[in-house]
Design a protein around this motif. Structure first.
Motif, PDB file in Angstrom:
ATOM      1  N   ARG A  16      16.064  48.252 -42.293  1.00  0.00           N
ATOM      2  CA  ARG A  16      15.641  48.854 -43.554  1.00  0.00           C
ATOM      3  C   ARG A  16      14.962  50.198 -43.309  1.00  0.00           C
ATOM      4  N   ARG A  17      14.184  50.274 -42.254  1.00  0.00           N
ATOM      5  CA  ARG A  17      13.457  51.506 -41.920  1.00  0.00           C
ATOM      6  C   ARG A  17      14.408  52.680 -41.656  1.00  0.00           C
ATOM      7  N   ASP A  18      15.574  52.376 -41.081  1.00  0.00           N
ATOM      8  CA  ASP A  18      16.553  53.422 -40.786  1.00  0.00           C
ATOM      9  C   ASP A  18      17.451  53.756 -41.965  1.00  0.00           C
ATOM     10  N   ARG A  19      17.499  52.875 -42.977  1.00  0.00           N
ATOM     11  CA  ARG A  19      18.375  53.105 -44.127  1.00  0.00           C
ATOM     12  C   ARG A  19      17.667  53.756 -45.304  1.00  0.00           C
ATOM     13  N   ILE A  20      16.402  53.401 -45.512  1.00  0.00           N
ATOM     14  CA  ILE A  20      15.688  53.811 -46.716  1.00  0.00           C
ATOM     15  C   ILE A  20      14.551  54.755 -46.349  1.00  0.00           C
ATOM     16  N   GLY A  21      14.371  55.754 -47.166  1.00  0.00           N
ATOM     17  CA  GLY A  21      13.296  56.708 -46.933  1.00  0.00           C
ATOM     18  C   GLY A  21      13.831  58.114 -46.792  1.00  0.00           C
ATOM     19  N   LYS A  22      12.993  58.959 -46.262  1.00  0.00           N
ATOM     20  CA  LYS A  22      13.334  60.374 -46.102  1.00  0.00           C
ATOM     21  C   LYS A  22      13.212  60.771 -44.635  1.00  0.00           C
ATOM     22  N   ALA A  23      13.975  61.789 -44.251  1.00  0.00           N
ATOM     23  CA  ALA A  23      13.919  62.344 -42.902  1.00  0.00           C
ATOM     24  C   ALA A  23      13.784  63.859 -43.033  1.00  0.00           C
ATOM     25  N   TRP A  24      13.029  64.443 -42.126  1.00  0.00           N
ATOM     26  CA  TRP A  24      12.822  65.890 -42.138  1.00  0.00           C
ATOM     27  C   TRP A  24      13.962  66.584 -41.414  1.00  0.00           C
ATOM     28  N   SER A  25      14.456  67.688 -42.007  1.00  0.00           N
ATOM     29  CA  SER A  25      15.471  68.521 -41.395  1.00  0.00           C
ATOM     30  C   SER A  25      15.402  69.889 -42.052  1.00  0.00           C
ATOM     31  N   ARG A  26      15.338  70.916 -41.260  1.00  0.00           N
ATOM     32  CA  ARG A  26      15.261  72.304 -41.750  1.00  0.00           C
ATOM     33  C   ARG A  26      14.113  72.487 -42.737  1.00  0.00           C
ATOM     34  N   LYS A  27      12.986  71.893 -42.398  1.00  0.00           N
ATOM     35  CA  LYS A  27      11.754  71.999 -43.182  1.00  0.00           C
ATOM     36  C   LYS A  27      11.887  71.430 -44.591  1.00  0.00           C
ATOM     37  N   ARG A  28      12.812  70.482 -44.773  1.00  0.00           N
ATOM     38  CA  ARG A  28      12.990  69.800 -46.056  1.00  0.00           C
ATOM     39  C   ARG A  28      13.191  68.321 -45.806  1.00  0.00           C
ATOM     40  N   LYS A  29      12.935  67.528 -46.805  1.00  0.00           N
ATOM     41  CA  LYS A  29      13.168  66.098 -46.706  1.00  0.00           C
ATOM     42  C   LYS A  29      14.554  65.757 -47.253  1.00  0.00           C
ATOM     43  N   TYR A  30      15.262  64.915 -46.505  1.00  0.00           N
ATOM     44  CA  TYR A  30      16.580  64.456 -46.922  1.00  0.00           C
ATOM     45  C   TYR A  30      16.582  62.940 -46.968  1.00  0.00           C
ATOM     46  N   ASP A  31      17.380  62.399 -47.876  1.00  0.00           N
ATOM     47  CA  ASP A  31      17.505  60.961 -47.992  1.00  0.00           C
ATOM     48  C   ASP A  31      18.218  60.411 -46.756  1.00  0.00           C
ATOM     49  N   LYS A  32      17.689  59.350 -46.160  1.00  0.00           N
ATOM     50  CA  LYS A  32      18.275  58.775 -44.951  1.00  0.00           C
ATOM     51  C   LYS A  32      19.658  58.195 -45.194  1.00  0.00           C
ATOM     52  N   SER A  33      19.979  57.880 -46.422  1.00  0.00           N
ATOM     53  CA  SER A  33      21.300  57.329 -46.709  1.00  0.00           C
ATOM     54  C   SER A  33      22.400  58.381 -46.569  1.00  0.00           C
ATOM     55  N   ARG A  34      22.046  59.659 -46.487  1.00  0.00           N
ATOM     56  CA  ARG A  34      23.028  60.736 -46.331  1.00  0.00           C
ATOM     57  C   ARG A  34      23.311  61.082 -44.878  1.00  0.00           C
ATOM     58  N   ILE A  35      22.570  60.472 -43.945  1.00  0.00           N
ATOM     59  CA  ILE A  35      22.704  60.810 -42.529  1.00  0.00           C
ATOM     60  C   ILE A  35      24.009  60.238 -41.981  1.00  0.00           C
ATOM     61  N   LEU A  36      24.785  61.076 -41.276  1.00  0.00           N
ATOM     62  CA  LEU A  36      26.055  60.646 -40.688  1.00  0.00           C
ATOM     63  C   LEU A  36      25.909  60.290 -39.216  1.00  0.00           C
TER      64      LEU A  36
END
Length: 171
Positions: free
Chosen positions: A47-67
């Protein structure tokens, strides 16, 4: 080394063979120290790897969009790359999944981007934005792969790649 760790999922294509072909085109010096490439689906993540936000290029992105993700070296493990096969395949709608060239493009973009993170962290550090450096390495490694595998289609591939980049940028 390529490991497949799926939970209740069977990819419609042989993702391990695609990744193996892509890795063969990368010079060994860039893969030095890399333990493996793990092919997973989103259902096999915590769940920790699927839900939440991740930082990239000084912005937060939804973890569900990570490929894909690059996991650096820790005290107990070597660096490895994680590719989310179900997410990558979903970028090939309809019959596009059965065109080898397009499969190599989509998988190569993600895999080479993560290898770019490995190169940036271990072999050639640069003082620039991490994602930009990884994108530059992805472009170089993608061009190298297509030059070796599809050398005869280069006159066609260049306009196709430019169109793909243009359309991807409009999203």
């Amino acid at each position: 080394r390529i490991q497949e760790v799926y939970r209740d999922y069977a990819p419609p294509i042989n993702a391990a063979a695609i990744v193996h072909q892509l890795l063969k085109s990368v010079p060994d010096k860039y893969l030095a120290g890399l333990d493996c490439v793990v092919l997973i689906n989103e259902g096999s993540l915590s769940r920790r790897d699927r839900i939440g936000k991740a930082w990239s290029r000084k912005r937060k992105y939804d973890k569900s969009r990570i490929l894909g993700r690059y996991h650096g070296r820790t005290r107990s493990s070597l660096p490895y790359i994680e590719l989310r096969v179900d997410k990558i395949i979903s970028r090939l709608p309809g019959l596009q999944i059965y065109i080898p060239l397009l499969r190599y493009m989509v998988f190569g973009r993600v895999l080479f981007h993560e290898i770019g993170h490995h190169i940036h962290r271990t072999i050639r550090p640069e003082h620039a934005e991490r994602e930009d450096v990884a994108d530059n390495w992805a472009n170089k490694l993608n061009v190298n792969f297509f030059r070796n595998k599809y050398w005869y289609a280069i006159p066609i591939l260049i306009p196709v790649a430019k169109t793909y980049t243009f359309l991807r940028g409009r999203r």
